[in-house]
Design an enzyme around this catalytic site. Sequence first.
Site, PDB file in Angstrom:
ATOM      1  NE  ARG A   1     -24.297-138.222 -30.310  1.00 39.46           N
ATOM      2  CZ  ARG A   1     -24.146-139.314 -31.035  1.00 39.46           C
ATOM      3  NH1 ARG A   1     -25.197-140.066 -31.310  1.00 39.46           N
ATOM      4  NH2 ARG A   1     -22.948-139.660 -31.490  1.00 39.46           N
TER       5      ARG A   1
ATOM      6  N   GLY B   1     -22.218-104.916 -33.479  1.00 39.82           N
ATOM      7  CA  GLY B   1     -21.371-104.115 -34.373  1.00 39.82           C
ATOM      8  C   GLY B   1     -19.890-104.352 -34.086  1.00 39.82           C
TER       9      GLY B   1
ATOM     10  CD  GLU C   1     -20.736-135.631 -25.596  1.00 37.40           C
ATOM     11  OE1 GLU C   1     -21.839-136.179 -25.576  1.00 37.40           O
ATOM     12  OE2 GLU C   1     -20.133-135.224 -24.585  1.00 37.40           O
TER      13      GLU C   1
ATOM     14  CD  GLN D   1     -23.499-108.201 -38.888  1.00 43.63           C
ATOM     15  OE1 GLN D   1     -22.514-108.925 -38.754  1.00 43.63           O
ATOM     16  NE2 GLN D   1     -23.546-107.196 -39.726  1.00 43.63           N
TER      17      GLN D   1
HETATM   18  C1  LIG Z   1     -12.738-129.604 -28.083  1.00 40.37           C
HETATM   19  C2  LIG Z   1     -12.978-131.039 -28.350  1.00 40.37           C
HETATM   20  C3  LIG Z   1     -13.228-131.905 -27.300  1.00 40.37           C
HETATM   21  C4  LIG Z   1     -13.435-133.263 -27.544  1.00 40.37           C
HETATM   22  N1  LIG Z   1     -13.653-134.103 -26.481  1.00 40.37           N
HETATM   23  C5  LIG Z   1     -13.702-135.446 -26.713  1.00 40.37           C
HETATM   24  C6  LIG Z   1     -13.792-136.349 -25.613  1.00 40.37           C
HETATM   25  O1  LIG Z   1     -13.871-135.968 -24.441  1.00 40.37           O
HETATM   26  N2  LIG Z   1     -13.776-137.674 -25.875  1.00 40.37           N
HETATM   27  C7  LIG Z   1     -13.696-138.170 -27.139  1.00 40.37           C
HETATM   28  O2  LIG Z   1     -13.673-139.383 -27.290  1.00 40.37           O
HETATM   29  N3  LIG Z   1     -13.615-137.326 -28.202  1.00 40.37           N
HETATM   30  C8  LIG Z   1     -13.613-135.986 -28.018  1.00 40.37           C
HETATM   31  N4  LIG Z   1     -13.518-135.121 -29.071  1.00 40.37           N
HETATM   32  C9  LIG Z   1     -13.422-135.674 -30.426  1.00 40.37           C
HETATM   33  C10 LIG Z   1     -14.699-135.485 -31.233  1.00 40.37           C
HETATM   34  O3  LIG Z   1     -15.720-136.297 -30.744  1.00 40.37           O
HETATM   35  C11 LIG Z   1     -14.353-135.724 -32.695  1.00 40.37           C
HETATM   36  O4  LIG Z   1     -13.551-134.633 -33.138  1.00 40.37           O
HETATM   37  C12 LIG Z   1     -15.578-135.880 -33.574  1.00 40.37           C
HETATM   38  O5  LIG Z   1     -16.276-137.059 -33.267  1.00 40.37           O
HETATM   39  C13 LIG Z   1     -15.226-135.861 -35.052  1.00 40.37           C
HETATM   40  O6  LIG Z   1     -14.197-136.762 -35.339  1.00 40.37           O
HETATM   41  P1  LIG Z   1     -12.905-136.275 -36.173  1.00 40.37           P
HETATM   42  O7  LIG Z   1     -12.453-135.006 -35.587  1.00 40.37           O
HETATM   43  O8  LIG Z   1     -11.981-137.393 -36.254  1.00 40.37           O
HETATM   44  O9  LIG Z   1     -13.495-135.942 -37.605  1.00 40.37           O
HETATM   45  P2  LIG Z   1     -13.657-136.953 -38.824  1.00 40.37           P
HETATM   46  O10 LIG Z   1     -14.343-138.170 -38.348  1.00 40.37           O
HETATM   47  O11 LIG Z   1     -12.353-137.095 -39.492  1.00 40.37           O
HETATM   48  O12 LIG Z   1     -14.658-136.149 -39.760  1.00 40.37           O
HETATM   49  C14 LIG Z   1     -14.217-135.091 -40.590  1.00 40.37           C
HETATM   50  C15 LIG Z   1     -15.439-134.575 -41.349  1.00 40.37           C
HETATM   51  O13 LIG Z   1     -16.004-135.638 -42.135  1.00 40.37           O
HETATM   52  C16 LIG Z   1     -17.373-135.818 -41.784  1.00 40.37           C
HETATM   53  N5  LIG Z   1     -17.729-137.224 -41.844  1.00 40.37           N
HETATM   54  C17 LIG Z   1     -17.082-138.280 -41.307  1.00 40.37           C
HETATM   55  N6  LIG Z   1     -17.765-139.402 -41.516  1.00 40.37           N
HETATM   56  C18 LIG Z   1     -18.877-139.050 -42.208  1.00 40.37           C
HETATM   57  C19 LIG Z   1     -20.005-139.778 -42.714  1.00 40.37           C
HETATM   58  N7  LIG Z   1     -20.125-141.102 -42.545  1.00 40.37           N
HETATM   59  N8  LIG Z   1     -20.963-139.076 -43.357  1.00 40.37           N
HETATM   60  C20 LIG Z   1     -20.865-137.743 -43.534  1.00 40.37           C
HETATM   61  N9  LIG Z   1     -19.826-136.995 -43.065  1.00 40.37           N
HETATM   62  C21 LIG Z   1     -18.859-137.667 -42.416  1.00 40.37           C
HETATM   63  C22 LIG Z   1     -17.492-135.280 -40.360  1.00 40.37           C
HETATM   64  O14 LIG Z   1     -18.825-134.928 -40.071  1.00 40.37           O
HETATM   65  C23 LIG Z   1     -16.553-134.096 -40.430  1.00 40.37           C
HETATM   66  O15 LIG Z   1     -17.215-133.011 -41.019  1.00 40.37           O
HETATM   67  C24 LIG Z   1     -13.377-133.756 -28.871  1.00 40.37           C
HETATM   68  C25 LIG Z   1     -13.164-132.882 -29.932  1.00 40.37           C
HETATM   69  C26 LIG Z   1     -12.962-131.539 -29.686  1.00 40.37           C
HETATM   70  C27 LIG Z   1     -12.719-130.631 -30.848  1.00 40.37           C
END
Ligand SMILES: Cc1cc2nc3c(=O)[nH]c(=O)nc-3n(C[C@H](O)[C@H](O)[C@H](O)COP(=O)(O)OP(=O)(O)OC[C@H]3O[C@@H](n4cnc5c(N)ncnc54)[C@H](O)[C@@H]3O)c2cc1C
Length: 380
Positions: free
Chosen positions: A244, A340, A364, A337
């Site tokens: 992080r 422009g 992360e 912004q």
């Molecule tokens: C470009 C990219 C690269 C990545 N690289 C890696 C990688 O190298 N290794 C790896 O392991 N992962 C990787 N990820 C995955 C990333 O860590 C996850 O997408 C992220 O942790 C969110 O999980 P999710 O997408 O399943 O969302 P979800 O967990 O389904 O969450 C959806 C929404 O609900 C909210 N939410 C969920 N639980 C709660 C809670 N308890 N309280 C409040 N809000 C909540 C979330 O904040 C989010 O807004 C990558 C993702 C992207 C987009």
Amino acid sequence: MDMDPSEIEALVQQTAHEFANRVIAPQASDLDATERFPSDVLRGLSEIGLMSINVPHEYGGADAGAVAFALAVEQIARACASCAVMMSVTNMVGETIARFGTDGQKSRHLPKLASGEHVLGSFALSEPDAGSDPAGLRTMATRDGGDWILDGAKQWITGGGHAGVLLVWARTAPTAAGAKGLSCFLVEGSTPGLKVGRAEDKMGIRASNTVALQFDACRVSGDALLGDLNGGFRIAMAALDGGRIGIAAQALGIAGAALDESIAWAKTRSAFGVPIGEHQAIGGKISDMRTQIDAARLLMARAAFLKRAGQPYTREASMAKLFASEAAIRVCNEAVQIHGGYGYMREFAAERHLRDARVTTIYEGTSEIQRSVIARTLLL
Ligand SMILES: Cc1cc2nc3c(=O)[nH]c(=O)nc-3n(C[C@H](O)[C@H](O)[C@H](O)COP(=O)(O)OP(=O)(O)OC[C@H]3O[C@@H](n4cnc5c(N)ncnc54)[C@H](O)[C@@H]3O)c2cc1C
């Protein structure tokens, strides 16, 4: 707290700055447009020691510490956010192996990560149905004699198509055990049964390789287990604390580039007979951008210096990541912004910065998850 970088840390920062300007910046726009995997950049980053900043010297690493890592990631991200995230994750993988690995595991993987023989390291925690809540992951590891057999799917794994070694989390105890039933495995990229999906088509960080992984009866030896059996969740959380700081640094680098370009534009673009920077509204935006960047920098530095001092830094890393990523989106939005109509065109970097910044509040740990990490330390 004394937050002056040491001579070594300043040297790492300068080295990253010089490499970013000379090698990465000239191709950053093309990397974004073509989604070309930047092999030459990653090789160069290995050569100057930036892929293993926290790996001990005896394994070929730079052993320069958390502050040097943050400063270096920021410099690389100023030029190319895609390169910066692959660098950050590879460093996180190397550091995790250095911290939790046996002598044999360290000797096997760390010199390859440091030298670039392993082009990248990957961190494979997320799954199609488990992102924010990794305790719900379903990939299974089952014993077969002295080996482990992995079955399951991982989602959106940074660098997964080019990784020499991957940290892979799998369930080694029944689902009911939740976070207590997870273990971490070291899996080499060439292991039979590990299949790499197509590269994702993303909004930003388009040159960063992001793939799904499938494990079909993927056999690894008994000594692929990293750390304790069923102790994988602790390893993931420890790695993410450090990671992080890397994402905060990435966000800071993207925002810093957007601010510099905005200042240059505000000085040269005229409207109503004067440079637009002389209009109070534009000056105010630039002031707010710089203030948010400086605040993010202080939070990031505090987390990195605490880590360097060996003190707890979980909350501070989450605060840095939360604030820097959200600030980066605001700053990059204002940069568009200020530019422009030009800011909306691919020809200018402002729109790339905004697309690149967007993911920093997601991976992360989303902003919502950072807030719950912070709240837990304050309320429980
Ligand atoms: C470009 C990219 C690269 C990545 N690289 C890696 C990688 O190298 N290794 C790896 O392991 N992962 C990787 N990820 C995955 C990333 O860590 C996850 O997408 C992220 O942790 C969110 O999980 P999710 O997408 O399943 O969302 P979800 O967990 O389904 O969450 C959806 C929404 O609900 C909210 N939410 C969920 N639980 C709660 C809670 N308890 N309280 C409040 N809000 C909540 C979330 O904040 C989010 O807004 C990558 C993702 C992207 C987009």
